[in-house]
Write a protein that holds these residues in place. Structure first.
Motif, mmCIF file in Angstrom:
data_model
loop_
_atom_site.group_PDB
_atom_site.id
_atom_site.type_symbol
_atom_site.label_atom_id
_atom_site.label_comp_id
_atom_site.label_asym_id
_atom_site.label_seq_id
_atom_site.Cartn_x
_atom_site.Cartn_y
_atom_site.Cartn_z
ATOM 1 N N ASP A 111 -9.129 13.402 -7.771
ATOM 2 C CA ASP A 111 -9.643 14.262 -6.705
ATOM 3 C C ASP A 111 -8.623 14.282 -5.571
ATOM 4 O O ASP A 111 -8.352 13.265 -4.931
ATOM 5 N N THR A 112 -8.036 15.457 -5.317
ATOM 6 C CA THR A 112 -6.979 15.560 -4.302
ATOM 7 C C THR A 112 -7.524 15.816 -2.906
ATOM 8 O O THR A 112 -6.758 15.914 -1.951
ATOM 9 N N ALA A 113 -8.840 15.946 -2.758
ATOM 10 C CA ALA A 113 -9.418 16.155 -1.435
ATOM 11 C C ALA A 113 -9.276 14.889 -0.589
ATOM 12 O O ALA A 113 -9.141 13.782 -1.113
ATOM 13 N N GLU A 114 -9.302 15.068 0.738
ATOM 14 C CA GLU A 114 -9.381 13.911 1.624
ATOM 15 C C GLU A 114 -10.661 13.150 1.300
ATOM 16 O O GLU A 114 -11.706 13.752 1.055
ATOM 17 N N GLN A 115 -10.584 11.829 1.316
ATOM 18 C CA GLN A 115 -11.752 11.031 0.948
ATOM 19 C C GLN A 115 -12.039 9.985 2.014
ATOM 20 O O GLN A 115 -11.129 9.372 2.570
ATOM 21 N N LEU A 116 -13.327 9.801 2.267
ATOM 22 C CA LEU A 116 -13.788 8.766 3.177
ATOM 23 C C LEU A 116 -14.580 7.750 2.372
ATOM 24 O O LEU A 116 -15.530 8.103 1.675
ATOM 25 N N LEU A 117 -14.193 6.480 2.462
ATOM 26 C CA LEU A 117 -14.944 5.402 1.826
ATOM 27 C C LEU A 117 -15.763 4.702 2.894
ATOM 28 O O LEU A 117 -15.218 4.084 3.811
ATOM 29 N N LEU A 118 -17.074 4.802 2.791
ATOM 30 C CA LEU A 118 -17.988 4.153 3.729
ATOM 31 C C LEU A 118 -18.457 2.843 3.097
ATOM 32 O O LEU A 118 -19.107 2.851 2.047
ATOM 33 N N VAL A 119 -18.111 1.728 3.725
ATOM 34 C CA VAL A 119 -18.461 0.405 3.213
ATOM 35 C C VAL A 119 -19.510 -0.204 4.127
ATOM 36 O O VAL A 119 -19.255 -0.401 5.327
ATOM 37 N N VAL A 159 -24.418 15.645 -1.368
ATOM 38 C CA VAL A 159 -23.055 15.908 -0.911
ATOM 39 C C VAL A 159 -22.098 14.754 -1.200
ATOM 40 O O VAL A 159 -20.883 14.903 -1.038
ATOM 41 N N LEU A 160 -22.615 13.609 -1.627
ATOM 42 C CA LEU A 160 -21.740 12.477 -1.925
ATOM 43 C C LEU A 160 -20.968 12.720 -3.218
ATOM 44 O O LEU A 160 -21.450 13.414 -4.128
ATOM 45 N N ALA A 161 -19.783 12.103 -3.295
ATOM 46 C CA ALA A 161 -18.985 12.244 -4.513
ATOM 47 C C ALA A 161 -19.613 11.511 -5.687
ATOM 48 O O ALA A 161 -19.270 11.768 -6.839
ATOM 49 N N GLY A 162 -20.529 10.605 -5.419
ATOM 50 C CA GLY A 162 -21.244 9.862 -6.455
ATOM 51 C C GLY A 162 -22.313 9.022 -5.786
ATOM 52 O O GLY A 162 -22.331 8.878 -4.568
ATOM 53 N N PRO A 163 -23.232 8.444 -6.540
ATOM 54 C CA PRO A 163 -24.272 7.611 -5.949
ATOM 55 C C PRO A 163 -23.660 6.416 -5.224
ATOM 56 O O PRO A 163 -22.571 5.953 -5.582
ATOM 57 N N PRO A 164 -24.315 5.896 -4.187
ATOM 58 C CA PRO A 164 -23.794 4.697 -3.517
ATOM 59 C C PRO A 164 -23.594 3.560 -4.511
ATOM 60 O O PRO A 164 -24.468 3.272 -5.340
ATOM 61 N N ALA A 165 -22.429 2.938 -4.455
ATOM 62 C CA ALA A 165 -22.108 1.838 -5.366
ATOM 63 C C ALA A 165 -22.880 0.600 -4.944
ATOM 64 O O ALA A 165 -22.832 0.193 -3.778
ATOM 65 N N ALA A 166 -23.597 -0.012 -5.902
ATOM 66 C CA ALA A 166 -24.412 -1.192 -5.618
ATOM 67 C C ALA A 166 -23.937 -2.365 -6.464
ATOM 68 O O ALA A 166 -23.421 -2.186 -7.570
ATOM 69 N N GLY A 167 -24.120 -3.570 -5.939
ATOM 70 C CA GLY A 167 -23.772 -4.772 -6.679
ATOM 71 C C GLY A 167 -22.274 -4.976 -6.790
ATOM 72 O O GLY A 167 -21.465 -4.093 -6.473
ATOM 73 N N ALA A 168 -21.901 -6.161 -7.292
ATOM 74 C CA ALA A 168 -20.483 -6.484 -7.437
ATOM 75 C C ALA A 168 -19.781 -5.537 -8.397
ATOM 76 O O ALA A 168 -18.622 -5.164 -8.188
ATOM 77 N N PHE A 217 -12.851 17.738 1.518
ATOM 78 C CA PHE A 217 -13.267 16.429 2.002
ATOM 79 C C PHE A 217 -14.451 15.948 1.186
ATOM 80 O O PHE A 217 -15.360 16.721 0.876
ATOM 81 N N SER A 218 -14.417 14.661 0.831
ATOM 82 C CA SER A 218 -15.529 14.076 0.085
ATOM 83 C C SER A 218 -15.795 12.677 0.609
ATOM 84 O O SER A 218 -14.929 12.056 1.233
ATOM 85 N N VAL A 219 -16.998 12.169 0.365
ATOM 86 C CA VAL A 219 -17.434 10.874 0.873
ATOM 87 C C VAL A 219 -17.924 10.019 -0.281
ATOM 88 O O VAL A 219 -18.690 10.487 -1.139
ATOM 89 N N LEU A 239 -10.444 4.235 -6.385
ATOM 90 C CA LEU A 239 -9.707 4.691 -5.205
ATOM 91 C C LEU A 239 -8.303 4.097 -5.157
ATOM 92 O O LEU A 239 -7.358 4.774 -4.737
ATOM 93 N N THR A 240 -8.155 2.864 -5.586
ATOM 94 C CA THR A 240 -6.816 2.267 -5.640
ATOM 95 C C THR A 240 -5.935 3.037 -6.613
ATOM 96 O O THR A 240 -4.748 3.296 -6.335
ATOM 97 N N ARG A 241 -6.508 3.408 -7.750
ATOM 98 C CA ARG A 241 -5.750 4.206 -8.721
ATOM 99 C C ARG A 241 -5.344 5.545 -8.111
ATOM 100 O O ARG A 241 -4.206 6.005 -8.308
ATOM 101 N N ARG A 242 -6.261 6.176 -7.380
ATOM 102 C CA ARG A 242 -5.932 7.461 -6.761
ATOM 103 C C ARG A 242 -4.769 7.307 -5.789
ATOM 104 O O ARG A 242 -3.826 8.120 -5.781
ATOM 105 N N VAL A 243 -4.801 6.265 -4.945
ATOM 106 C CA VAL A 243 -3.724 6.063 -3.983
ATOM 107 C C VAL A 243 -2.402 5.833 -4.706
ATOM 108 O O VAL A 243 -1.371 6.422 -4.353
#
Length: 666
Positions: free
Chosen positions: A556-564, A513-522, A490-492, A532-536
Motif C-alpha cells: 500500500d503506497t498511501a501514507e499510513q498512520l499506525l495508532l498504538v 475506514v480502517l485498513a484492517g481490524p484493530p490488531a489484538a494480542g501479541a 491516507f490509511s489508518v 509495516l516494517t516490510r513496507r518501509v
C-alpha cells in the motif's frame, strides 16, 4: 546566521573585536558608555559622544545620521569596565519621541563582516534617549543583551540614572547634543530605501529556556516563497523566518507588527482573494486585520503563515512585557538598597519617602508596559476573531462550521499543508488561543501521554477518565487526517493489544475506514509490525534503486498512520525494536506513528526506550504547559482540540470519508 533578540534576551559573543551597526528610522546621535558591574559610570569621561569620540576600545561616529557604525575592541576597554552600552538619542529639532518614527535596528557584527546578533527596538513611545544594547562581561566572557529601555526626559536623565551627578549629567548631555543644532538636521541625513529590517534570526530557544523539553516538537523553518522545509528545532511546530521590523506610522497609534514578510502579500503572488475584505478603520485606530493577509501561493498557505505570525507576535509582545516588568522590579530593588544603605535615611521620614518614590516609579513603568501589552493583545484578539472562522478543515477546530457539512461535501483533492493538533495560550491572556499547526506529512511521530504524572491536571483526573480522554484524542486526530487527505492517499492501522480502546475506536470500526481490524494480542502486534516494517524496507529499497513503480502489488503506497494503544502491552523485545525502527525510518517513506502510552509503564525496558520517547512529539489530553516556542522559550499551555460533548461531527466526517471511498456504512 544572525541571532535575532527580543527585549531582555542575551546572546554570547564569540569574539572581542566587533562592530555595532545602527539603522535608525530617523537621524540620531549614537553614543557609547562604559560602566562597572553594577552599571554605574565612573564619571563624564566614561561616555564617548561626538564631542569626545574615543575611549579605550571604543570609537563612536561624530555626526547625526540615520546609519552608524561603532568600533569596539573588548580586550582594550580595561579590566574595570564590565558593561558597554550603546545609546541612541533624538537630536534637537527632530522628532519628539521614538514612538513616532520607524523602529530602529541594531546589530553586533564582525568588523566589515557578517552580522552576529540583531535587535529591533520595538514598543518605544515617549522616549527620546534609549539604551539600545549592552555588551557585558560575565565570568570572563562577553555577552550582548537587548535592552530597549529609555527616558522621556532625554539623555540627561539617562546619564543621571547611570550614576552621574545631576549637574554633570546635564552638562555632558548638553555637550553631546551641541553637535546637533536644529539647522543641522536635513533631509540628506535621512536613511534611504525601506525601513530597517530584522535579519533572518533565531531558530531555537536558548539552552535552558523555560518550558524546553527533550521531546518538544520540531519547528519547520521555510524559505519564502517556496513551501517551508522542516528544520528540527526544540519548540512548537510552526514554520517561518523573522522578517522586517515594525514600522509605526509617524504620529499615529502604535500597532501590532504586521511587517513580517510572512504577513504581507508579495507582489509576485497570484491574485487569489482573501476570504474576507478589509474593513476600513476609524481615524486614529489601527488597521483592522484580514484573514489570509500573509504571503503565500495559496489561501491555505497564507492562512498557515498568518497563524504562525500571530504565534510569533504573541510570543514577542509577552516577552517584551515580562522584560519590562523585570527591569522595573530590578530598578526598584536597586533604589531601595540605596535608600536603606544611606545612614541619613534611617532617621525621620526620608527613608519612607525614598521607598515610596521607588515603588511609585516601578508601578509607573509596569503600568506603561501593561498598556502596551493590552494594545497588542487587543489587536491579536481582533485578528484571531477574523482568522479562526476562515480556516480550512485541516486547521479548524471541531466546532467550526467547515466540519459540519454532509456527505456531499466530499474530500479534498490535494494533501493538506498542515494539521491542527490543539491550541496554545499564555497566562497573560488565556482566552487568546493560537492554533497549534504541525506540517504534513508528519516528520515526527505523536505521543499522547495517558499517564498521571505528566501535569497537575492529569494528576487531578481519574485514571480511567484520563486514559479514555487520551484515546478519544488519538481517534479524533486519526479521523482528521483521513478527512483532510484525498480518499486513496491516507490509511489508518490500529494496534489495541488488550482491547481496552474499543469504546473510543468504535466510530472508526463501524465506518469501515480502517485498513484492517484493530490488531489484538501479541500475535496481532507481531503481524502488524512485520507488515509495516516490510513496507518501509521495500519502499526504501525502491527509492534507492530509482524504481518506485516496481513495488510489489500488495504494498500500500498511501501514507499510513499506525495508532498504538496502551504501549507496551503485548510488546516483546523484538516488537519494541520494530516500533523504534518505524519511528525512526517510517516518516521518510510515509509511515507515521501515533502512540497512546504512559512512559512510566514502559520503564521496565529501562533507558533503551529513551530515544523513542525523545523522537516523538508529546501531547496531553488535558491542559499542560510543556511546550516552548523557538524565539524566547515561553512555556505555552497546550489545550487539546476535541469534538464537543454530544456532537456528531466525527460521524459526519466518517460519512464523508466512506462516501468518497465509494463504500457504504454497515
Amino acid at each position: 546566521m544572525t541571532a535575532e533578540l527580543v527585549r531582555g534576551q542575551n546572546h554570547p559573543l564569540s569574539q572581542s573585536r566587533v562592530e555595532i551597526r545602527v539603522s535608525a528610522g530617523t537621524p540620531v546621535l549614537a553614543l557609547a558608555s562604559t560602566a562597572d558591574d553594577e552599571g554605574r559610570l565612573a564619571g563624564p569621561g566614561a561616555v564617548a559622544h561626538p564631542g569626545a569620540r574615543a575611549l579605550p576600545g571604543l570609537e563612536v561616529p561624530g555626526a547625526v545620521a540615520g546609519q552608524h557604525r561603532i568600533a569596539v575592541d573588548l580586550d582594550a576597554v580595561g579590566p574595570a569596565v564590565h558593561r558597554v552600552g550603546v545609546v541612541l538619542v533624538l537630536p534637537p529639532g527632530g522628532p519628539e519621541r521614538f514612538g513616532a518614527v520607524p523602529a530602529s535596528y541594531v546589530a553586533v557584527a564582525e568588523p566589515e563582516g557578517a552580522e552576529l546578533v540583531g535587535y529591533t527596538l520595538t514598543g518605544l513611545e515617549s522616549e527620546t534617549a534609549v539604551v539600545a544594547v549592552e555588551l557585558y562581561r560575565r565570568q570572563g566572557a562577553w555577552k550582548v543583551r537587548a535592552v530597549g529601555q529609555g527616558y522621556a526626559d532625554g539623555l540627561g536623565a539617562l546619564l543621571a540614572d547611570a550614576g552621574l551627578a545631576a549637574s554633570a549629567a546635564t552638562e555632558l548631555a548638553a555637550a553631546a547634543l551641541d553637535v546637533a543644532a536644529p539647522g543641522d538636521i536635513t533631509r540628506a541625513a535621512m536613511p534611504t530605501g525601506t525601513a530597517p529590517t530584522v535579519p533572518r534570526g533565531l531558530r531555537a530557544p536558548q539552552d535552558g529556556a523555560p518550558g524546553s523539553d527533550p521531546g518538544a516538537p520540531a519547528v519547520p523553518a521555510p524559505p519564502a516563497p517556496e513551501p517551508p522545509a522542516p528544520i528540527p528545532v526544540s519548540g512548537v511546530p510552526y514554520a517561518g523566518t523573522p522578517g522586517p521590523a515594525p514600522a509605526d506610522s509617524a504620529g499615529g497609534p502604535p500597532t501590532v507588527n504586521y511587517a513580517h514578510p510572512r504577513r504581507r502579500r508579495a507582489s509576485t503572488e497570484p491574485p487569489e482573494p482573501a476570504p474576507r475584505p478589509a474593513e476600513p478603520a476609524q481615524p486614529g485606530e489601527p488597521p483592522r486585520p484580514v484573514a489570509g493577509d500573509a504571503s503565500g501561493w495559496s489561501l491555505e498557505e497564507r492562512l498557515y503563515n498568518q497563524v504562525w505570525g500571530m504565534f510569533e507576535d504573541l510570543a514577542r509582545t509577552v516577552a517584551a512585557y515580562r522584560s519590562a516588568v523585570d527591569f522595573a522590579d530590578s530598578r526598584m530593588d536597586r533604589e531601595l538598597d540605596e535608600a536603606l544603605s544611606d545612614p541619613r535615611n534611617r532617621l525621620g521620614g526620608s527613608g519612607d519617602a525614598a521607598r515610596d518614590t521607588a515603588r511609585a516609579r516601578r508601578d509607573e513603568l509596569v503600568a506603561q508596559a501593561q498598556a502596551v501589552l493590552d494594545r497588542d493583545l487587543a489587536q491579536l484578539v481582533a485578528e484571531s476573531e477574523v482568522v479562526e472562522p476562515a480556516l480550512p478543515a485541516a486547521y479548524a477546530r471541531w466546532d467550526n462550521p467547515v466540519w459540519h457539512g454532509g456527505p456531499s461535501t466530499g474530500l479534498p483533492e490535494e494533501n493538506p499543508l498542515a494539521l491542527r493538533l490543539g491550541d496554545l495560550h499564555l497566562p497573560e491572556r488565556p482566552g487568546l488561543r493560537i492554533p497549534m499547526l504541525m506540517r504534513v506529512p508528519l516528520e515526527r511521530g505523536l505521543w499522547i501521554d495517558n499517564g498521571r504524572t505528566g501535569s497537575e491536571a492529569a494528576m487531578a483526573m481519574d485514571t480511567d477518565r484520563l486514559r479514555r480522554a487520551a484515546m478519544d484524542m488519538a481517534v479524533a486526530h486519526a479521523v482528521r487526517l483521513l478527512a483532510v487527505h484525498p480518499g486513496d492517499r491516507f490509511s489508518v492501522r490500529v494496534i489495541d493489544a488488550a482491547g481496552a480502546g474499543g469504546a473510543s475506536l468504535a466510530p472508526l470500526v463501524r465506518s469501515g475506514v480502517l485498513a484492517g481490524p484493530p490488531a489484538a494480542g501479541a500475535a496481532g502486534v507481531t503481524r502488524t509490525l512485520a507488515e509495516l516494517t516490510r513496507r518501509v524496507d521495500l519502499v526504501q529499497m525502491a527509492l534507492r534503486a530509482g524504481a518506485p513503480e516496481d513495488l510489489p502489488p500488495d504494498v500500500d503506497t498511501a501514507e499510513q498512520l499506525l495508532l498504538v494503544h496502551d504501549f507496551p502491552h503485548g510488546f516483546d523485545d523484538r516488537a519494541v525494536t520494530q516500533l523504534r525502527y518505524l519511528a525512526d525510518e517510517g516518516p521518510s517513506v510515509g509511515v507515521h506513528l501515533l502512540m497512546v502510552a504512559d512512559r512510566d509503564e514502559a520503564s521496565a525496558y529501562g533507558p533503551l526506550l529513551d530515544p523513542l520517547w525523545r523522537s516523538l512529539m508529546r501531547l496531553s489530553p488535558v491542559p499542560d504547559n510543556h511546550l516552548a516556542d523557538p524565539w524566547v522559550g515561553h512555556a505555552w499551555t497546550f489545550e487539546p482540540d476535541l469534538p464537543p460533548q454530544g456532537s456528531q461531527v466525527l460521524d459526519q466526517a466518517l460519512e464523508r470519508i466512506t462516501a468518497a471511498r465509494g463504500g457504504t456504512r454497515p
